[in-house]
Design a protein around this motif. Structure first.
Motif, PDB file in Angstrom:
ATOM      1  N   THR A   8      -3.664   6.972 -11.844  1.00 21.83           N
ATOM      2  CA  THR A   8      -2.406   6.343 -12.259  1.00 21.83           C
ATOM      3  C   THR A   8      -1.682   7.186 -13.306  1.00 21.83           C
ATOM      4  OG1 THR A   8      -3.440   4.187 -11.867  1.00 21.83           O
ATOM      5  CG2 THR A   8      -1.380   4.198 -13.092  1.00 21.83           C
ATOM      6  N   ILE A  28       1.091   9.823 -12.538  1.00 21.55           N
ATOM      7  CA  ILE A  28       2.476   9.466 -12.219  1.00 21.55           C
ATOM      8  C   ILE A  28       3.445  10.091 -13.215  1.00 21.55           C
ATOM      9  CG2 ILE A  28       2.546   7.344 -13.592  1.00 21.55           C
ATOM     10  CD1 ILE A  28       4.051   7.880 -10.092  1.00 21.55           C
ATOM     11  N   CYS A  79       5.321  10.805  -6.634  1.00 22.15           N
ATOM     12  CA  CYS A  79       5.113   9.360  -6.784  1.00 22.15           C
ATOM     13  C   CYS A  79       4.459   8.760  -5.544  1.00 22.15           C
ATOM     14  CB  CYS A  79       6.446   8.665  -7.057  1.00 22.15           C
ATOM     15  SG  CYS A  79       7.171   9.020  -8.670  1.00 22.15           S
ATOM     16  N   LEU A 123       0.935   6.818  -5.356  1.00 17.86           N
ATOM     17  CA  LEU A 123       0.915   5.437  -4.876  1.00 17.86           C
ATOM     18  C   LEU A 123      -0.088   5.263  -3.739  1.00 17.86           C
ATOM     19  CD1 LEU A 123       2.092   2.588  -4.981  1.00 17.86           C
ATOM     20  CD2 LEU A 123       3.893   3.348  -3.407  1.00 17.86           C
ATOM     21  N   SER A 134      -3.608   5.358  -5.082  1.00 18.96           N
ATOM     22  CA  SER A 134      -3.935   4.119  -5.783  1.00 18.96           C
ATOM     23  C   SER A 134      -4.225   2.986  -4.801  1.00 18.96           C
ATOM     24  CB  SER A 134      -2.778   3.727  -6.707  1.00 18.96           C
ATOM     25  OG  SER A 134      -3.082   2.559  -7.430  1.00 18.96           O
ATOM     26  N   ILE A 187      -0.876  -0.269  -9.261  1.00 18.30           N
ATOM     27  CA  ILE A 187       0.041  -0.111  -8.125  1.00 18.30           C
ATOM     28  C   ILE A 187       1.459  -0.538  -8.506  1.00 18.30           C
ATOM     29  CG2 ILE A 187       0.559  -0.962  -5.805  1.00 18.30           C
ATOM     30  CD1 ILE A 187      -2.450  -1.132  -5.309  1.00 18.30           C
ATOM     31  N   ILE A 229       3.043   2.188 -10.785  1.00 19.03           N
ATOM     32  CA  ILE A 229       3.462   3.370 -10.016  1.00 19.03           C
ATOM     33  C   ILE A 229       4.719   3.056  -9.209  1.00 19.03           C
ATOM     34  CG2 ILE A 229       2.778   4.941  -8.163  1.00 19.03           C
ATOM     35  CD1 ILE A 229      -0.128   4.557  -9.119  1.00 19.03           C
ATOM     36  N   THR A 230       4.784   1.847  -8.653  1.00 22.59           N
ATOM     37  CA  THR A 230       5.957   1.448  -7.865  1.00 22.59           C
ATOM     38  C   THR A 230       7.210   1.394  -8.734  1.00 22.59           C
ATOM     39  OG1 THR A 230       4.523   0.144  -6.412  1.00 22.59           O
ATOM     40  CG2 THR A 230       6.880  -0.331  -6.340  1.00 22.59           C
ATOM     41  N   PHE A 266       8.357   4.876  -9.230  1.00 22.40           N
ATOM     42  CA  PHE A 266       8.904   5.313  -7.940  1.00 22.40           C
ATOM     43  C   PHE A 266      10.332   4.772  -7.772  1.00 22.40           C
ATOM     44  CE2 PHE A 266       7.254   6.070  -3.342  1.00 22.40           C
ATOM     45  CZ  PHE A 266       8.321   6.927  -3.114  1.00 22.40           C
TER      46      PHE A 266
END
Length: 351
Positions: free
Chosen positions: A201, A204, A222, A226, A229, A257, A260-261, A264
């Motif tokens: 993580t 990122i 990214c 993702l 992960s 998650i 990271i989203t 992103f």
């Protein structure tokens, strides 16, 4: 009309072996000695067909190949007035036992592994009394288990259950559960699941090192993080049972998650909605904001999902379990000759 005499049966257990605790399937393998005794007016040897027996039933035995060895002795009792003797039943159970494992605090959870004992006699005819002072875990059970820490005392839970039949009057039956108290050793899960997911993580933030003009490179970084992960999420799922709630490990993986989203989405939004100058100016602020959120989230996770549960584990392993106080003046079951069959008095062996 003769009244029904209620028998008092004293019970204690020795956990000789506890292995293969399966969190996913909710079961464990064990070898448990169960000693029960009651007063009777037997003259001579005990006859299983003629004399009274508590008819104990072990509710959570799973394996059809489980072995139960039984030996019954008749011992003198210090009651000359009623001419009572004490009948002692020794049973050794080897097999697989089912257990409902509460894993919300996984991998910092504590569990109760036990054996559930009931009787075919209703509570109007029998009382089950757990003798906690005689229950314990054998050193062999502790030495042969590398995944759990143990409290060497045994807790006792009392309950009753009632059968419901359409034609007969329902009756209540006694239920007693004798538990070994254990706490999971979390080092394996920290080293092999939590730390790798933390490092994955953390990558990122590498996306912010690319030039603001190379947005496709940022999005590619990214996306790779993702997917990695999410793959870890499936690996973690293999260690957990299918429960209708999230464990601490579930929360950590899902939080990774989601984080990271969010990063992103920031890069994807910027390429469409912001010009290069504004994107470059806000990028440093968003990096600081995401870093603060990331650090704050881990501080909260360490406090509430690690420090507090670990402290709870230590207290759980050190405390003396409480049980219902049931007063009785019966002679305590003797620990003498539990496994030394050769020195038995009057005995019968049932395979």
């Amino acid at each position: 009309m003769s009244s029904v005499v209620q028998k008092e049966v004293e019970i204690y257990v020795i956990f000789c072996k506890l292995t293969s605790v399966n969190t996913i399937q909710g079961k464990f393998e064990g070898e448990i000695d169960i000693v029960s005794s009651w007063l009777d007016t037997i003259h001579g040897n005990y006859d299983h067909e003629r004399h009274w027996n508590p008819r104990l039933v072990y509710e959570n035995i799973m394996d059809k190949d489980s072995k139960i060895r039984t030996r019954i002795e008749v011992k003198p009792h210090n009651d000359n007035e009623h001419h009572f003797v004490r009948v002692v039943q020794y049973q050794k159970i080897t097999g697989t036992f089912s257990e409902w494992l509460h894993v919300k605090q996984f991998p910092f959870d504590v569990q109760k592994l036990g054996i559930i004992i009931t009787s075919l006699h209703p509570i109007s005819r029998i009382t089950l009394i757990g003798k906690q002072e005689y229950c314990y875990l054998a050193q062999k059970a502790i030495r042969e288990n590398d995944s759990w820490d143990f409290n060497q005392t045994v807790s006792i839970d009392y309950s009753t259950y009632q059968e419901h039949t359409p034609y007969l009057r329902s009756q209540q039956y006694p239920l007693i559960k004798l538990n070994a108290l254990i706490a999971r050793k979390s080092q394996f899960y920290i080293t092999n699941l939590i730390l790798p997911l933390f490092f994955v993580t953390s990558t990122i933030f590498v996306s912010f090192t690319h030039d603001v003009d190379a947005v496709s490179t940022r999005l590619s970084a990214c996306a790779t993080t993702l997917l990695t992960s999410i793959n870890f999420r499936f690996i973690i799922h293999n260690y957990l049972p299918n429960v209708p709630y999230s464990t601490y490990l579930d929360m950590y993986s899902m939080g990774s998650i989601v984080f990271i989203t969010l990063v992103f989405c920031w890069h994807a939004y910027s390429i469409k909605q912001l010009d290069r100058y504004t994107y470059a100016k806000l990028d440093i602020y968003m990096l600081c904001l995401f870093a603060i959120i990331y650090l704050l989230g881990h501080v909260l996770f360490i406090i509430f999902a690690w420090i507090i549960p670990k402290r709870r584990q230590k207290i759980f392993l050190k405390k003396m379990p409480q049980t219902n106080n049931i007063s009785d003046e019966n002679q305590l079951i003797e620990l003498e000759n539990l496994l030394g069959y050769e020195r038995s008095m009057d005995k019968i062996t049932i395979d």
